[in-house]
Design an enzyme around this catalytic site. Structure first.
Site, PDB file in Angstrom:
ATOM      1  N   ASP A 288       0.850  -1.188   0.000  1.00  0.00           N
ATOM      2  CA  ASP A 288       0.000   0.000   0.000  1.00  0.00           C
ATOM      3  C   ASP A 288       0.883   1.234   0.000  1.00  0.00           C
ATOM      4  O   ASP A 288       1.923   1.256   0.646  1.00  0.00           O
ATOM      5  CB  ASP A 288      -0.962   0.005   1.187  1.00  0.00           C
ATOM      6  CG  ASP A 288      -0.264  -0.058   2.539  1.00  0.00           C
ATOM      7  OD1 ASP A 288       0.011   1.024   3.111  1.00  0.00           O
ATOM      8  OD2 ASP A 288       0.006  -1.169   3.026  1.00  0.00           O
TER       9      ASP A 288
ATOM     10  N   ASP B 237      -9.817   3.516   5.541  1.00  0.00           N
ATOM     11  CA  ASP B 237      -8.706   3.446   6.487  1.00  0.00           C
ATOM     12  C   ASP B 237      -9.120   4.211   7.736  1.00  0.00           C
ATOM     13  O   ASP B 237      -9.151   5.441   7.750  1.00  0.00           O
ATOM     14  CB  ASP B 237      -7.470   4.071   5.838  1.00  0.00           C
ATOM     15  CG  ASP B 237      -6.247   4.112   6.753  1.00  0.00           C
ATOM     16  OD1 ASP B 237      -6.354   3.653   7.908  1.00  0.00           O
ATOM     17  OD2 ASP B 237      -5.200   4.617   6.311  1.00  0.00           O
TER      18      ASP B 237
ATOM     19  N   GLU C 177      -8.303   4.566  11.703  1.00  0.00           N
ATOM     20  CA  GLU C 177      -7.283   4.264  12.700  1.00  0.00           C
ATOM     21  C   GLU C 177      -7.014   5.500  13.539  1.00  0.00           C
ATOM     22  O   GLU C 177      -7.750   6.470  13.489  1.00  0.00           O
ATOM     23  CB  GLU C 177      -6.011   3.776  12.010  1.00  0.00           C
ATOM     24  CG  GLU C 177      -5.462   4.773  10.971  1.00  0.00           C
ATOM     25  CD  GLU C 177      -4.172   4.303  10.319  1.00  0.00           C
ATOM     26  OE1 GLU C 177      -3.163   4.199  11.054  1.00  0.00           O
ATOM     27  OE2 GLU C 177      -4.166   4.049   9.096  1.00  0.00           O
TER      28      GLU C 177
END
Length: 276
Positions: A74, A163, A165
């Site tokens: 990634d 994503d 986090e």
């Protein structure tokens, strides 16, 4: 960015100088200490997958090689123009490139990364770095889809990734309660599905998920999991998931730091991309 109480008390004690420091602390992407400003908070837009994993979860070894798992990477603007041929020759067969963050940032290298990986033969997709403290989940899903996060059933395009986090710009959970965070994530996932016909993937770390969603289990039945853990095994998964689709296992891999494994063969990657 929230100002913590202890820091605020110290600033008040400094009188006029404290007022100046408080002004600096209020500016996005800056922090202040006595003696001048310090860039300890990164600028908006610079976040990337796994940014907080080492600091919060640490690193504990590398997994052993398995023929039933497929290597991936990634990337974000940190990597700039990526040497895709080098990665292909090293055995990497799939890739995700950061497309967007919040509703204020688009990766300037996205085209080279997204198209370049495809051109060498990889299966590829795009990810969105969530900032739940700036705009709604639906607004961010729209921003993502309109700027590189769409999906097509060509067998070479992976579904988009949320994503979600640790917040690199402030409070770990973006100032949200567990129930509010779950609602925000649902808002994003519902809009992405409505726009593309696919369920987005959730990328997260188990410790963050426990801390910021209360270990909510309700997404597991429909949402693929990309787990972040820099160790020899994936360890405990968030509640509800009994398996993972992808695993980010290191931030110090060759050519590109962030390396991943798909939990299956290359044919499995292609089937997953096609939505079968």
């Amino acid at each position: 960015m929230p100002v913590h109480r202890s820091r605020l008390v110290r600033i008040r004690a400094l009188g006029t100088a404290g007022a100046v420091l408080l002004t600096l602390l209020a500016l996005p992407g800056t922090s202040a200490v006595a003696g001048g400003a310090s860039p300890s908070v990164p600028p908006r837009g610079s976040a990337h997958m796994g940014m907080g994993v080492l600091a919060h979860d640490g690193q504990a070894g590398l997994p052993t090689s398995r023929s039933t798992q497929t290597e991936g990477v990634d990337v974000s603007s940190h990597q700039g123009n990526v040497a895709w041929t080098t990665l292909w020759n090293s055995g990497v067969r799939w890739a995700y490139a950061k497309a967007t963050e919040g509703t204020y940032y688009t990766n300037p290298y996205h085209a080279q990364q997204y198209n370049g990986s495809y051109d060498v033969g990889m299966v590829r997709g795009a990810y969105h770095f969530a900032t739940p403290d700036t705009t709604s989940g639906a607004a961010q899903a729209d921003y993502f889809v309109d700027r590189g996060g769409d999906w097509s059933a060509d067998g070479r395009t992976l579904p988009g990734v949320l994503d979600i986090e640790w917040n690199p710009y402030g409070d770990d959970c973006y100032g949200k309660s567990a129930s509010s965070m779950v609602s925000w994530i649902r808002d994003f996932l519902d809009r992405y599905r409505a726009r593309t016909g696919r369920d987005a993937v959730i990328y997260t770390a188990t410790s963050w998920w426990k801390q910021c969603t209360g270990n909510y289990a309700g997404f597991a039945s429909t949402t693929p999991l990309w787990i972040a853990r820099y160790a020899s095994t994936v360890g405990e998964l968030p509640a509800g998931w009994d398996t993972y689709t992808m695993w980010q296992y290191t931030s110090t891999g060759p050519t590109v730091g962030d390396h991943d494994r798909f939990n299956g063969t290359l044919d499995g990657v292609r089937i997953f991309a096609a939505g079968s």
